[in-house]
Scaffold this motif. Sequence first.
Motif, PDB file in Angstrom:
ATOM      1  N   LEU A   1     103.961  29.978  68.736  1.00 39.83           N
ATOM      2  CA  LEU A   1     103.106  30.309  67.594  1.00 39.83           C
ATOM      3  C   LEU A   1     102.341  29.078  67.119  1.00 39.83           C
ATOM      4  O   LEU A   1     101.131  29.154  66.831  1.00 39.83           O
ATOM      5  N   LEU A   2     103.012  27.931  67.049  1.00 34.82           N
ATOM      6  CA  LEU A   2     102.347  26.694  66.630  1.00 34.82           C
ATOM      7  C   LEU A   2     101.264  26.300  67.630  1.00 34.82           C
ATOM      8  O   LEU A   2     100.176  25.851  67.242  1.00 34.82           O
TER       9      LEU A   2
ATOM     10  N   PHE B   1     108.400  38.389  65.760  1.00 38.93           N
ATOM     11  CA  PHE B   1     108.547  37.023  65.249  1.00 38.93           C
ATOM     12  C   PHE B   1     107.181  36.410  64.948  1.00 38.93           C
ATOM     13  O   PHE B   1     106.955  35.842  63.870  1.00 38.93           O
ATOM     14  N   VAL B   2     106.257  36.534  65.907  1.00 36.41           N
ATOM     15  CA  VAL B   2     104.951  35.893  65.774  1.00 36.41           C
ATOM     16  C   VAL B   2     104.169  36.469  64.594  1.00 36.41           C
ATOM     17  O   VAL B   2     103.456  35.744  63.889  1.00 36.41           O
ATOM     18  N   VAL B   3     104.290  37.770  64.338  1.00 36.92           N
ATOM     19  CA  VAL B   3     103.592  38.386  63.203  1.00 36.92           C
ATOM     20  C   VAL B   3     104.441  38.304  61.932  1.00 36.92           C
ATOM     21  O   VAL B   3     103.912  38.146  60.830  1.00 36.92           O
ATOM     22  N   GLY B   4     105.764  38.394  62.085  1.00 34.70           N
ATOM     23  CA  GLY B   4     106.652  38.395  60.924  1.00 34.70           C
ATOM     24  C   GLY B   4     106.714  37.063  60.213  1.00 34.70           C
ATOM     25  O   GLY B   4     106.828  37.017  58.978  1.00 34.70           O
TER      26      GLY B   4
ATOM     27  N   GLY C   1      96.542  24.492  68.525  1.00 38.37           N
ATOM     28  CA  GLY C   1      95.715  24.145  69.684  1.00 38.37           C
ATOM     29  C   GLY C   1      95.852  22.703  70.139  1.00 38.37           C
ATOM     30  O   GLY C   1      96.528  22.420  71.122  1.00 38.37           O
ATOM     31  N   ARG C   2      95.223  21.758  69.461  1.00 37.74           N
ATOM     32  CA  ARG C   2      95.167  20.361  69.890  1.00 37.74           C
ATOM     33  C   ARG C   2      96.556  19.752  70.003  1.00 37.74           C
ATOM     34  O   ARG C   2      97.419  19.970  69.151  1.00 37.74           O
ATOM     35  N   VAL C   3      96.754  18.961  71.061  1.00 40.45           N
ATOM     36  CA  VAL C   3      98.074  18.418  71.373  1.00 40.45           C
ATOM     37  C   VAL C   3      98.598  17.538  70.242  1.00 40.45           C
ATOM     38  O   VAL C   3      99.752  17.681  69.803  1.00 40.45           O
ATOM     39  N   ARG C   4      97.781  16.618  69.734  1.00 39.45           N
ATOM     40  CA  ARG C   4      98.249  15.697  68.696  1.00 39.45           C
ATOM     41  C   ARG C   4      98.581  16.442  67.405  1.00 39.45           C
ATOM     42  O   ARG C   4      99.612  16.201  66.782  1.00 39.45           O
ATOM     43  N   LEU C   5      97.711  17.345  66.991  1.00 35.48           N
ATOM     44  CA  LEU C   5      97.948  18.119  65.770  1.00 35.48           C
ATOM     45  C   LEU C   5      99.195  18.987  65.916  1.00 35.48           C
ATOM     46  O   LEU C   5      99.976  19.133  64.976  1.00 35.48           O
ATOM     47  N   ARG C   6      99.374  19.519  67.128  1.00 33.47           N
ATOM     48  CA  ARG C   6     100.540  20.355  67.392  1.00 33.47           C
ATOM     49  C   ARG C   6     101.830  19.559  67.206  1.00 33.47           C
ATOM     50  O   ARG C   6     102.812  20.053  66.664  1.00 33.47           O
ATOM     51  N   ALA C   7     101.818  18.307  67.658  1.00 31.38           N
ATOM     52  CA  ALA C   7     103.006  17.466  67.522  1.00 31.38           C
ATOM     53  C   ALA C   7     103.233  17.044  66.076  1.00 31.38           C
ATOM     54  O   ALA C   7     104.360  17.081  65.564  1.00 31.38           O
ATOM     55  N   ILE C   8     102.142  16.664  65.379  1.00 29.26           N
ATOM     56  CA  ILE C   8     102.266  16.182  64.002  1.00 29.26           C
ATOM     57  C   ILE C   8     102.803  17.281  63.081  1.00 29.26           C
ATOM     58  O   ILE C   8     103.662  17.041  62.230  1.00 29.26           O
TER      59      ILE C   8
END
Length: 716
Positions: free
Chosen positions: A213-214, A370-373, A219-226
């Motif tokens: 979901l994240l 899960f993804v919608v809930g 999307g972007r790798v760095r933002l996803r990690a942060i």
Amino acid sequence: MDNAVTDWLRRHYKGLIAAAAIAAACIAWKFGFDAIFYAPARSLDGASSDFTVRVLDYTRVYDDAGITPVSIMRSGADIKADLYIYYHGEAPRTLEPGAIVGVTASAVLASSREYDKTSAGVFVYLRASSDEVEQIRDAGFSVRYLPRYIARHLSEVADRVFTPGSAPFMKALLIGDRFDWNADKYVKSAFAIAGLSHVVAVSGMHIGFLTALLSLLLGRVRLRAIVGLPVIAVFVLITGANAPAVRAGIMSAGFLVTPLSESDYKPWRALPGSFLLLYASNPYSVAGPSLQLSYAAVIGILLFSKKLAGRPNHNASRLRKLLYALRSAAALSIAANAFTLPLAVYHFGYVSLIFLPANLLALWAVEAAFVVGAPALAVGAIAASVGAAIAYVPSLLTRYVTGVAVAISKIPFAAVYVRSAYITFWCVYIAILAVTLALAKQRIRRKPAVFAGLALVTLAVALAFNRLDVPGGLSVIALDVGQGQCSVFMSRDATVVVDCGGTALGDEGDLAADYLASRGRYSIDALILTHFHADHAAGVPELLRRIAVKRLVVPMLSGDEYGELAREIFAVASETGVTVRYVADTCTETLSGMSLTLFPPLAAEGTNERGLTVLTESGRFKAFVCGDMDSETELRLTEFTQLPDIDVLLVGHHGSRYSSSELFLSIMRPEVALISVGARNTYGHPSGETLLRLANSGAKVFRTDMSGTVEVRVGG
């Protein structure tokens, strides 16, 4: 050969030395942990004293008691415990995280009880009445308990956002709160039989859903990690930081961070680190089924899922891509279950045969829920009406998943139970077969029908032998249901159950149904209730739902003597189409291989002992079930009818001092006495006086608290 070994040792000696050092450190820490935490807990076992405790989480209120996670405050390290507060008809008293409480309680070591939470870090159970609990300091606010505050708030939001029918499932799925989910024993049992229990136990699957979901949202790798790292950490803490969640959280963190270093993610590297972290926090966690199953499933998936699925063909048609997706999902499930099968057999005593179709049918809906809930829950915390609108879809998906579990669990032989040696051998064979399939060459793996055929044929043989493994005469079984009673009588072609209640882990109805299934019995000819107290009848509603019952036999009482439990039993009997027979006079039930004489209630109206007693005969063999009959009622029975010498006595009232009088035993003259009783129960059952009278009568005594389930076979 010697040179090859030498070369291998030369290449890997540093790793071997490191592994030996880690193993030595683990052993040393186990002794240190015992000295710091477990030895003080052991010293409290059996003590009744005044304790000062710090409340760690909110009280969960059950029928007549509340359970609160606490830590016992002491000069050294605190000891984690569960505080059981018994209300005795008073209004429930609840405690909040951070409160300091004084309590006069009796302490027992958790490992001495059937429901052992030592692997979860809970070493002691404290038991107290509500009037023995005094709050010393109010809870206030502390950052330490922030995950518990958030979890409580989200649970309340979920109750507002999701429909009443879906809220228990969604709370278990999203925040690991299974309190309401566990209340519906029938649905919980259906999920277990269908092999779907894992969807409501927070584990790697749930954190995988969250990571997906994240990835979708950020999307972007760095933002996803942060963003992803703190979100996953909070999720693990909110859901209770159980072993599977911690393991999955660490592995998911590696998945999010690794792309930042432009290197490939290697999940094998995260497994040892997560294991050592869990071991350091509690060495006893390695004995817990949740940790063992979690690591076994991951190892199976990493080793075999890709081999079973084969290589994808990116140029294939849409239909072939869909078939490959189904094959990959099946491969994932087979790989995980191949490694968890021996552990499931050991810990739970059964194996779902329909886990593969059940998971294929349900998991896509679970992931979508899960993804919608999760967004529905997050939005609902701000705007309940908007959250409820979003929650409409996961509520529908919940109904679908539950429907799949219930429907598929009703399929004959949906699960097999391994109390039988034949089924145990079959389970071992299947585990070997699954590993062989995974290791086989590609051309062999393309013929799974051959392996499926071998599995089905050998299962049919095992079930046939299991069904035939019944004595020609009669079996008398006292099931271990804790402080309660459930007796089973089996001839080759008939099954009778007398009473079904107790304090066993889980529901006594499930325990009885599972036991009968393990013996190849999927119907009950007669379910007889001596009386309607919970320790003899609480499991009956679930038993009626789980297994076909031809008739329910109960004592004829006055209307006001049928309490709430009796009314629930009659309602479930009506729902399931079970005929109810009321006994007001002595009557006989004749079945294949046995006959039953039922004696009506003889005790005074409104007393605990007012219920049926049962004489079972097969040829010259005789057994007698006393229910909760006391010595006064025993005297009335001896005056009411002529009682024969018997072979087996199912001792009255769990061995109470007021049952099994000398006069009664001198008339019945039992050779074997079975006492159904809970380990270290608070009633002092069985009493020393009763045990002495039984010994003086010449009866050989067997107790379920010492021997577990006891079976006496005669005539075959």
